[in-house]
Design an enzyme around this catalytic site. Sequence first.
Site, short mmCIF file in Angstrom:
data_model
loop_
_atom_site.label_atom_id
_atom_site.label_comp_id
_atom_site.label_asym_id
_atom_site.label_seq_id
_atom_site.Cartn_x
_atom_site.Cartn_y
_atom_site.Cartn_z
N HIS A 160 0.85 -1.20 0.00
CA HIS A 160 0.00 0.00 0.00
C HIS A 160 0.88 1.24 0.00
O HIS A 160 1.94 1.25 0.62
CB HIS A 160 -0.90 0.01 1.26
CG HIS A 160 -2.09 0.90 1.12
ND1 HIS A 160 -2.01 2.25 1.35
CD2 HIS A 160 -3.35 0.65 0.73
CE1 HIS A 160 -3.21 2.78 1.14
NE2 HIS A 160 -4.04 1.84 0.76
N ASP B 105 -7.87 -5.46 -0.02
CA ASP B 105 -8.30 -6.34 -1.12
C ASP B 105 -7.90 -7.80 -0.94
O ASP B 105 -8.24 -8.64 -1.76
CB ASP B 105 -7.73 -5.81 -2.44
CG ASP B 105 -8.30 -4.46 -2.78
OD1 ASP B 105 -7.52 -3.53 -3.04
OD2 ASP B 105 -9.54 -4.31 -2.72
C1 SDX Z 1 -6.22 -0.02 -2.87
O1 SDX Z 1 -4.52 4.53 -2.01
C2 SDX Z 1 -5.46 3.87 -1.37
O2 SDX Z 1 -5.87 4.23 -0.29
C3 SDX Z 1 -6.04 2.68 -2.11
C4 SDX Z 1 -7.03 1.81 -1.36
C5 SDX Z 1 -8.33 2.54 -1.09
O3 SDX Z 1 -9.05 2.14 -0.17
O4 SDX Z 1 -8.66 3.46 -1.88
O5 SDX Z 1 -6.46 1.39 -0.15
C6 SDX Z 1 -7.40 0.58 -2.17
O6 SDX Z 1 -5.99 0.32 -3.98
C7 SDX Z 1 -5.35 -0.98 -2.11
C8 SDX Z 1 -4.14 -1.45 -2.95
C9 SDX Z 1 -4.61 -2.56 -3.90
N1 SDX Z 1 -3.53 -2.95 -4.85
C10 SDX Z 1 -2.90 -4.12 -4.77
O7 SDX Z 1 -3.08 -4.94 -3.87
C11 SDX Z 1 -1.96 -4.39 -5.95
C12 SDX Z 1 -0.62 -4.91 -5.42
N2 SDX Z 1 0.05 -3.81 -4.68
C13 SDX Z 1 0.94 -2.99 -5.42
O8 SDX Z 1 0.82 -2.88 -6.78
C14 SDX Z 1 1.47 -1.79 -4.64
O9 SDX Z 1 1.76 -2.21 -3.38
C15 SDX Z 1 0.60 -0.54 -4.58
C16 SDX Z 1 0.19 -0.09 -5.94
C17 SDX Z 1 -0.63 -0.81 -3.78
C18 SDX Z 1 1.40 0.55 -3.91
O10 SDX Z 1 2.44 0.82 -4.75
P1 SDX Z 1 3.51 1.98 -4.40
O11 SDX Z 1 3.18 2.69 -3.14
O12 SDX Z 1 3.69 2.82 -5.62
O13 SDX Z 1 4.77 1.19 -4.09
P2 SDX Z 1 5.78 0.63 -5.17
O14 SDX Z 1 5.05 0.09 -6.33
O15 SDX Z 1 6.79 1.69 -5.42
O16 SDX Z 1 6.42 -0.61 -4.39
C19 SDX Z 1 7.47 -0.38 -3.46
C20 SDX Z 1 8.34 -1.63 -3.56
C21 SDX Z 1 8.71 -1.95 -5.00
O17 SDX Z 1 9.93 -2.64 -4.96
P3 SDX Z 1 11.29 -1.77 -5.31
O18 SDX Z 1 11.09 -1.16 -6.68
O19 SDX Z 1 11.41 -0.71 -4.22
O20 SDX Z 1 12.40 -2.80 -5.28
O21 SDX Z 1 7.59 -2.76 -3.08
C22 SDX Z 1 7.39 -3.68 -4.14
C23 SDX Z 1 7.67 -2.94 -5.43
O22 SDX Z 1 8.14 -3.83 -6.42
N3 SDX Z 1 6.01 -4.11 -4.05
C24 SDX Z 1 5.59 -5.35 -4.21
C25 SDX Z 1 4.20 -5.29 -4.00
N4 SDX Z 1 3.82 -4.03 -3.75
C26 SDX Z 1 4.95 -3.30 -3.78
N5 SDX Z 1 6.23 -6.50 -4.48
C27 SDX Z 1 5.47 -7.60 -4.57
N6 SDX Z 1 4.14 -7.65 -4.38
C28 SDX Z 1 3.46 -6.50 -4.09
N7 SDX Z 1 2.14 -6.54 -3.90
#
Ligand code: SDX
Length: 428
Positions: free
Chosen positions: A306, A363
């Site tokens: 998140h 989720d």
């Molecule tokens: C919702 O914003 C909100 O409030 C949203 C929400 C709401 O109620 O409105 O809470 C609802 O959207 C919840 C999130 C649902 N999405 C997912 O579950 C999809 C999987 N999660 C990711 O795609 C990710 O965690 C996000 C999109 C939710 C957040 O992404 P960020 O904050 O942009 O973080 P990032 O992509 O920069 O990740 C940071 C690091 C990265 O690694 P590095 O590049 O630093 O090496 O963490 C890794 C990412 O690769 N990472 C993950 C991961 N999520 C982040 N690695 C594996 N699995 C994951 N799920």
Amino acid sequence: MAEGSANIGFGGNGADYPVRSGSVGPDVIDIRKLYANTGAFTFDPGFTSTASCESAITYIDGDQGILLHRGYPIDQLAEQSSFMEVAYLLLNSELPTAAELDKFSYTITRHTMLHEQLSTFYRGFRRDAHPMAIMCGVVGALSAFYHDSTDIADPRQRMIASHRLIAKMPTIAAMAYKYSIGQPFVYPKNDLSYTGNFLRMTFGVPAEEYEVDPIVEAAMDKIFILHADHEQNASTSTVRLAGSSGANPFACIAAGIACLWGPAHGGANEAALNMLREIGHVDRIPEYIARAKNKDDPFRLMGFGHRVYKNYDPRAKVLGAAATEVLARMGKSDPILDVARKLEEIALTDPYFVEKKLYPNVDFYSGVILSAIGFPTTMFTALFALARTVGWVAQWNEMIADPEQKIGRPRQLYTGPTQRDYIPVDRR
Ligand code: SDX
């Protein structure tokens, strides 16, 4: 309330910018004059360090895993309140008295029917259309039917449009489901609760009476509460940006639905259950954990991570407990829940997830409950949109009423070609 100032220097000249404090949470540095003073923009593509607005609706402390709606903790609301009561709270700032709640519920109930011509709108979609495609289309089309509540300068029309949107989303979502399975639309019934009405419109058929199961009704209502609002997330920011141009509320909410659909946002609940089903058995979890950690693999653990929560999402905590309770009370079991629990257990001890502070989010468990209730995964995000409409509408109203509100118009770091002269095609 200025709380001092921050001196920002650039190009040999510095200037002081006001620092403001909210009632809780990080201070903000008001940089609205930065470009005029320095000729430079700030650069923050994902808005990781940017407050886009002032709001009094929802507060999140991502490090502590705290979520408050108008000051009330989400776990208390989920356990003790109702979705209608939370809707009133988000819209009106305070919990309603019994009389206020009755009046609000009465009003919402009597806006649940759709203009009859809208039902023909559904027939333009293929039967296998994704419900979110239908939701985008039908909600946007509401502005073609309800012209008497599109003048955003009129607070009374804003409130009528708000009530119409909250009231009609369950009807629109249920009709999208009915259309996808070839069953007739079921009209709302005014003697049912908001959530009971939705369940009957979704699972009822004209051929027999539909009895609302109180266990399912309570579980669904709790899920709606947990999805109602979440500060300035991507879809809420979309609604605010669309609203900042003066677009009508139906168009703004349709824009929010479109943004929510993405798998990185509200589409993650559908993706998370599909992922858990693809994993299928606890023995296969290590393979998927390895994929999630592999930078060369685009796979991510859906329902994990998140932007704000760097601790356990408090909504996931409530949903995780509810999944076990609801399935047991429904006399159902789902091996996918075992996979989810084991996946969470392994991920939360894996250094990759620990270091990156990746926890289950809202989720991760919701789909297990929704599946047990009988929804197909394609309906999961439509249910998220149904619930989030309350938050979108509350945030939209707050934005419109904000005296400092102006059209949102970000700038950019331009890296394209500098000026050059046109060359006619016969000389290229
Ligand atoms: C919702 O914003 C909100 O409030 C949203 C929400 C709401 O109620 O409105 O809470 C609802 O959207 C919840 C999130 C649902 N999405 C997912 O579950 C999809 C999987 N999660 C990711 O795609 C990710 O965690 C996000 C999109 C939710 C957040 O992404 P960020 O904050 O942009 O973080 P990032 O992509 O920069 O990740 C940071 C690091 C990265 O690694 P590095 O590049 O630093 O090496 O963490 C890794 C990412 O690769 N990472 C993950 C991961 N999520 C982040 N690695 C594996 N699995 C994951 N799920």
